[in-house]
Structures are given as C-alpha cells and as structure tokens.
Design a protein around this motif. Sequence first.
Motif, PDB file in Angstrom:
ATOM      1  N   GLN A 296       0.845  -1.204   0.000  1.00 43.56           N
ATOM      2  CA  GLN A 296       0.000   0.000   0.000  1.00 43.56           C
ATOM      3  C   GLN A 296       0.884   1.259   0.000  1.00 43.56           C
ATOM      4  O   GLN A 296       0.604   2.223  -0.716  1.00 43.56           O
ATOM      5  N   ARG A 297       1.927   1.206   0.788  1.00 40.04           N
ATOM      6  CA  ARG A 297       2.820   2.368   0.848  1.00 40.04           C
ATOM      7  C   ARG A 297       3.478   2.616  -0.507  1.00 40.04           C
ATOM      8  O   ARG A 297       3.650   3.767  -0.923  1.00 40.04           O
ATOM      9  N   HIS A 298       3.818   1.551  -1.197  1.00 42.11           N
ATOM     10  CA  HIS A 298       4.403   1.706  -2.532  1.00 42.11           C
ATOM     11  C   HIS A 298       3.411   2.377  -3.481  1.00 42.11           C
ATOM     12  O   HIS A 298       3.798   3.267  -4.263  1.00 42.11           O
ATOM     13  N   GLU A 299       2.157   1.967  -3.427  1.00 39.20           N
ATOM     14  CA  GLU A 299       1.139   2.554  -4.302  1.00 39.20           C
ATOM     15  C   GLU A 299       0.933   4.040  -4.006  1.00 39.20           C
ATOM     16  O   GLU A 299       0.806   4.853  -4.924  1.00 39.20           O
ATOM     17  N   ILE A 300       0.900   4.393  -2.739  1.00 38.71           N
ATOM     18  CA  ILE A 300       0.603   5.787  -2.362  1.00 38.71           C
ATOM     19  C   ILE A 300       1.844   6.661  -2.487  1.00 38.71           C
ATOM     20  O   ILE A 300       1.810   7.720  -3.144  1.00 38.71           O
ATOM     21  N   CYS A 301       2.954   6.238  -1.906  1.00 42.13           N
ATOM     22  CA  CYS A 301       4.175   7.053  -1.985  1.00 42.13           C
ATOM     23  C   CYS A 301       4.700   7.123  -3.413  1.00 42.13           C
ATOM     24  O   CYS A 301       5.247   8.157  -3.831  1.00 42.13           O
ATOM     25  N   GLY A 302       4.537   6.041  -4.159  1.00 43.46           N
ATOM     26  CA  GLY A 302       4.964   6.068  -5.556  1.00 43.46           C
ATOM     27  C   GLY A 302       4.215   7.110  -6.362  1.00 43.46           C
ATOM     28  O   GLY A 302       4.796   7.809  -7.203  1.00 43.46           O
TER      29      GLY A 302
END
Length: 357
Positions: free
Chosen positions: A246-252
């Motif tokens: 999830q962090r990858h999707e949002i921070c990305g």
Amino acid sequence: MRVVRQNDKSRRNGVAAGRGHRAAGRVGRAVGRSRIRGGIAALTVAAIASGCAQGGGGGGGQGGGGGHEAVRPTPSRQPLKAPPPGGTSDAPAEDPHARHPQGKDPQAKKFRSAQAARAARVAAARRWRLARVPLTPPPPPARKPEITTRDGFEVDGHEELGLPPVFTTVPTKQRVVFLTIDDGAEKDPAFLRMMSELQVPYTAFLSDYLIKEDYGYFKRMQRGGVVLNNHTLHHPYLPALSYYRQRHEICGMQEVIERRYGKRPLLFRPPFGNYNRNSLRAAKSCGIEYVPLWNEEVFVDRWDYREWDRKIRPGDIVLSHFRGRDDWKGTMPDMIRRFLNKVTAEGYAVARLEDYL
C-alpha cells in the motif's frame, strides 16, 4: 470654512441703482424738449452711472467685498451647499483622473473587470448549453473549518496515531459543494475548455497507469488552477494489500506527481473509497494530510447519493470520473452540464476544496 450663500450686497446695489435713475430724470427735465441731443447725452451719462451702481466690477462702493461679485442661486435651484471642511469654493473641481493618470482608477477598473467576467460567464453558459449561469462561490473562509473523521469511517487508533481524517462533507454553512474527479482515463480537450470558460473549480485525483500516456493534458489542467492529488499508481483494492505494498502505491504516486507537476499532494483518495488502518498509516507516512471521500456521485445520466434522503447539503463533496462515450452515454461536458444544472438550480455554488482545508 467658506460658506456660499446669498448676502446683502444685492440689496445695497439696488438702492444705488434707484438713485442713479432719479438723477438721470432730473437732468432730462432741466434740459428741456428743445435740447434733445443734450438730454440724450445726459441720459447716456445717467445710464452709465446706473450701470456702475449695480456693482459689477468696482471694488470701492458700499459693501464692495474686495472685488468679489455676489453669489446667488438661480431661481430654479436650491442654494449651494457648503464644501467639506477644509475645502474652498474657489478651488477648481477635482479631476477624477488626477490621482490615477490615464484614467486608471483602481475601483473603476475592478468594476469593469467584474462586469467583463460576468459577461464572459453568461456567454459561456449559453455556449455550453447550461440551463442557468453557475453561481459565483463566496470568498474562501478566513478561518478554515475543523476537519474531522466522519462517524463510522474511523479505523482502530485513528486519533491516537494522528491519522488523516476521512470525511465526505466539509463543515460549512455556505451553500457550496466541491467537485472532485477521479483516475484520469478520459482526456477530453473540450472538458478543459468548458471548465476554463465557466471558471468552475474542481479537484483531480489521479492514477499513474491512466495518466502516463498524456502527462501534458493534466499539466494544462494544473496551469488552469486545478490541484492534482493522489489516487495511487495502479488503482488497486488497497485492503487486500500489505502495508508495504500500500505504501508503494501511495508514496509512488506522490513521487510521480512531484516529479511531473512540481508539488507533492496533501490529499489522497483510496480507490473505490476502500481503505483500512494500514492505508491511512501508509498515507500519513507519504505526507498525506486529508482523505476526502464523497457524499454524492454524478454521471452523465444520473446522480447517486450516500444519504437516505437523496439531498445535497452545504459542503458536500461530489465525485465523478474522467470518462467518455466508451464508458458513459455521453461526454464529460455532458456530465458537467448535468452536475451544474442541478447544483445551480438548488442554489449552490461550486467552490475549491483546497480553499477550505
């Protein structure tokens, strides 16, 4: 302060004039009818004397006032009012452009600018076939409303962890709504023209896999004043993912928007409106401060409502999507027309969401 009013000078001048006329009569009788020329000459002299007695230009007669002629109102007008304290009636009238060379009066310019803007909106509403001209939103509040998570939308430890608030309505008494548009699939240039000409604000939530084929379209949108916000890289169902994915999707997506458009977003909308505790934890770690959802959704052919009474309320957030004829029974301008016709008819203006956060 000099007061302009009638004075006693005219009365004294009238007395002097009467004496002059009686003197002229005596001269005429003494000369006799046989001396017509002499009488005429005497009368001429008397007339001149009478004219001088009226006080037109002399300053040495009775009540001669230093060479100033008496000032009286005309019979059809009221006496002139006194000028403001500190002014003099002898001063020339102020040139309205004296303080603003070349007629550049800021107030007049502002009024003309407002008139022109109004005329442009009327013309745009006619051109885009709206039922009415969209209402102009009030100025943004000087004191921003407190944004809290809507009841029932909390996650465990929401307040204790300081997670971003999740809300569907902005607390305000102003009759405004907020238009938000998601994903970025449709890139209709007519939509950009319509929103620019009508001067309708909105907020975009973008997913990279849909916008990467034409980043420039959304750059044009940004130049028009639209804030570009986060809707993840690939639009997944977040609760099915681990915290790190999830962090990858949002921070990305934060990084894509910052790299392409120069600023990291503060707003995040989870795909489908679905999230869990890890979603909000990841969003916070990426710099997200707010998670706005929606209270109504507008399509080309209908409206959907979150509330049971199917009513729009002040501060409601309205959702729509970047979609066209491939997905809808119409275009994005058709959707906007449906949206604006309803909110305008119900007395709502469209405001900019970021101005209230």
